[in-house]
Motif scaffolding. Structure first.
Motif, PDB file in Angstrom:
ATOM      1  N   ALA A 116       0.852  -1.272  -0.024  1.00 55.98           N
ATOM      2  CA  ALA A 116      -0.186  -0.036  -0.018  1.00 55.98           C
ATOM      3  C   ALA A 116       0.792   1.320   0.101  1.00 55.98           C
ATOM      4  CB  ALA A 116      -0.947  -0.022   1.169  1.00 55.98           C
ATOM      5  N   TRP A 117       2.264   1.069   0.102  1.00 57.61           N
ATOM      6  CA  TRP A 117       3.068   2.241   0.115  1.00 57.61           C
ATOM      7  C   TRP A 117       4.267   2.386  -0.960  1.00 57.61           C
ATOM      8  CZ3 TRP A 117       1.661   5.161   4.432  1.00 57.61           C
ATOM      9  CH2 TRP A 117       0.997   4.408   5.399  1.00 57.61           C
ATOM     10  N   ALA A 118       4.598   3.420  -1.377  1.00 56.09           N
ATOM     11  CA  ALA A 118       5.536   3.868  -2.194  1.00 56.09           C
ATOM     12  C   ALA A 118       6.826   4.545  -1.485  1.00 56.09           C
ATOM     13  CB  ALA A 118       5.150   4.617  -3.283  1.00 56.09           C
ATOM     14  N   ASP A 119       7.986   4.464  -1.716  1.00 52.61           N
ATOM     15  CA  ASP A 119       9.224   5.107  -1.306  1.00 52.61           C
ATOM     16  C   ASP A 119       9.722   5.959  -2.343  1.00 52.61           C
ATOM     17  OD1 ASP A 119      10.715   3.248  -2.762  1.00 52.61           O
ATOM     18  OD2 ASP A 119      11.141   2.128  -0.886  1.00 52.61           O
ATOM     19  N   ARG A 120      10.742   6.666  -1.791  1.00 55.01           N
ATOM     20  CA  ARG A 120      11.528   7.439  -3.026  1.00 55.01           C
ATOM     21  C   ARG A 120      11.970   6.848  -4.110  1.00 55.01           C
ATOM     22  NH1 ARG A 120      16.679  11.310  -1.147  1.00 55.01           N
ATOM     23  NH2 ARG A 120      17.906  11.116  -3.049  1.00 55.01           N
ATOM     24  N   VAL A 121      12.675   5.686  -3.950  1.00 51.63           N
ATOM     25  CA  VAL A 121      13.123   4.715  -5.120  1.00 51.63           C
ATOM     26  C   VAL A 121      11.922   4.696  -6.046  1.00 51.63           C
ATOM     27  CG1 VAL A 121      13.967   2.608  -5.956  1.00 51.63           C
ATOM     28  CG2 VAL A 121      14.917   3.618  -3.714  1.00 51.63           C
TER      29      VAL A 121
ATOM     30  N   GLU B  38      11.287   8.897 -13.774  1.00 56.38           N
ATOM     31  CA  GLU B  38      12.385   8.911 -15.035  1.00 56.38           C
ATOM     32  C   GLU B  38      11.884   8.064 -15.863  1.00 56.38           C
ATOM     33  OE1 GLU B  38      15.845   7.492 -12.783  1.00 56.38           O
ATOM     34  OE2 GLU B  38      16.158   9.563 -11.942  1.00 56.38           O
ATOM     35  N   GLY B  39      10.843   7.447 -15.833  1.00 58.33           N
ATOM     36  CA  GLY B  39      10.095   6.759 -16.894  1.00 58.33           C
ATOM     37  C   GLY B  39      10.393   5.216 -16.732  1.00 58.33           C
ATOM     38  N   ARG B  40      10.996   4.555 -15.769  1.00 62.84           N
ATOM     39  CA  ARG B  40      11.602   3.392 -15.638  1.00 62.84           C
ATOM     40  C   ARG B  40      10.560   2.518 -15.091  1.00 62.84           C
ATOM     41  NH1 ARG B  40      14.883   3.103 -12.058  1.00 62.84           N
ATOM     42  NH2 ARG B  40      15.046   5.270 -11.129  1.00 62.84           N
ATOM     43  N   ALA B  41       9.495   3.036 -14.385  1.00 60.13           N
ATOM     44  CA  ALA B  41       8.608   2.104 -14.049  1.00 60.13           C
ATOM     45  C   ALA B  41       7.061   2.775 -14.284  1.00 60.13           C
ATOM     46  CB  ALA B  41       8.655   1.913 -12.359  1.00 60.13           C
TER      47      ALA B  41
END
Length: 300
Positions: free
Chosen positions: A168-173, A180-183
């Motif tokens: 349910a969470w996201a971090d800085r990475v 940056e369009g990598r995910a």
């Protein structure tokens, strides 16, 4: 990505809670108010416990939880970050919350703090409910009010067995990878438009928003009574910003609090692909190497 939610309905009306209290079927009721004054200058961050206001007036049988000291990771420099899951389970048990507990959360503001704790509990499998309209709605209906000390803690009927947070969470990475369009993912800022643009003073290091973000203000999801708008209205507001969004939707704000009110609104509307960037702008703006965007009329 909209579908009927399989989780428990996350709201309770004041009249319904009053009936439960009157029938002696009281849930665990927690006031999680924190006072956070508007910024007088950039970087002006002054959170205060809401305990004094709770003692003066609160929902009967409720307890106040000071989020400056509990249900937050006090070992981090960031405010109100989620704690290690083991400690959270211990603190919930101390509040009488275990597996299958009926939990109601409210605050004396605009539901943001209650929504934050709702999301925190949801991420460990506790289906708490937020008092729709908060304590202001309770008072507007002239429902019973108590003063003084905490209600006794009732031990939970069954312990909560959790070893990890749900996704349910996201971090800085995660956020950096989206920028940056990598995910895949869609970043959504839950702050008011003037804060999103950078026009207003911020409690954090720098003004503006994370590149590529959309803006869905948490406060826009409330009606004139301070309650969440209807499901149809919420879906219209969400569609205006998210109709072509890429999953997951990563919500952020200044410190991961207002974003949880937006999450509440989106869950009620049927959205199920949500993450909260826990560090939000408090973390992002602290690193001068991370980019921010301001709009015309905003300031750096």
């Amino acid at each position: 990505m909209y579908k009927l939610s399989s989780v428990a309905w996350p709201l309770i009306q004041a009249e319904e809670l009053a009936a439960l209290l009157g029938e002696g079927r009281a849930p665990v009721v927690l006031d999680v108010t924190v006072l956070l004054a508007p910024a007088r200058f950039d970087g002006d961050y002054r959170p205060e416990s809401g305990a004094a206001g709770w003692r003066e007036a609160h929902v009967p049988d409720s307890r106040h939880v000071d989020l400056l000291a509990a249900l937050s990771d006090t070992g981090r420099t960031l405010h109100f970050s989620r704690p290690p899951v083991g400690r959270l389970v211990e603190e919930l048990a101390e509040l009488g919350i275990g597996s299958g507990s009926d939990v109601v959360l409210y605050d004396q503001g605009s539901m943001t703090w209650a929504s934050r704790v709702w999301w925190l509990l949801r991420s460990v499998g506790v289906d708490a409910r937020v008092l729709d309209g908060g304590f202001a709605r309770w008072r507007a209906l002239d429902l019973p009010i108590a003063t003084g000390d905490d209600a006794p803690v009732r031990p939970p009927a069954a312990p909560l067995h959790v070893t990890a947070y749900r996704p349910a969470w996201a971090d800085r990475v995660d956020v950096t990878a989206i920028v940056e369009g990598r995910a895949p993912g869609t970043l959504v800022c839950a702050l008011a438009p003037a804060q999103f643009s950078g026009a207003e003073k911020t409690r954090y290091s720098r003004r503006g928003h994370i590149p590529g973000s959309r803006n869905l203000s948490a406060k826009s999801l409330l009606d004139a009574t301070g309650r969440l708008r209807s499901v149809d209205e919420l879906r219209v507001l969400a569609a205006a910003e998210l109709s072509d969004s890429e999953s997951p939707v990563v919500l952020y704000c200044g410190g991961g609090i207002s974003a949880c009110l937006s999450a509440l609104g989106l869950v009620v509307a049927g959205r199920d692909d949500i993450r909260i960037y826990d560090g939000s702008l408090e973390e992002w703006t602290a690193d001068p190497a991370l980019p921010l965007v301001t709009l015309p009329g905003g300031e750096l």
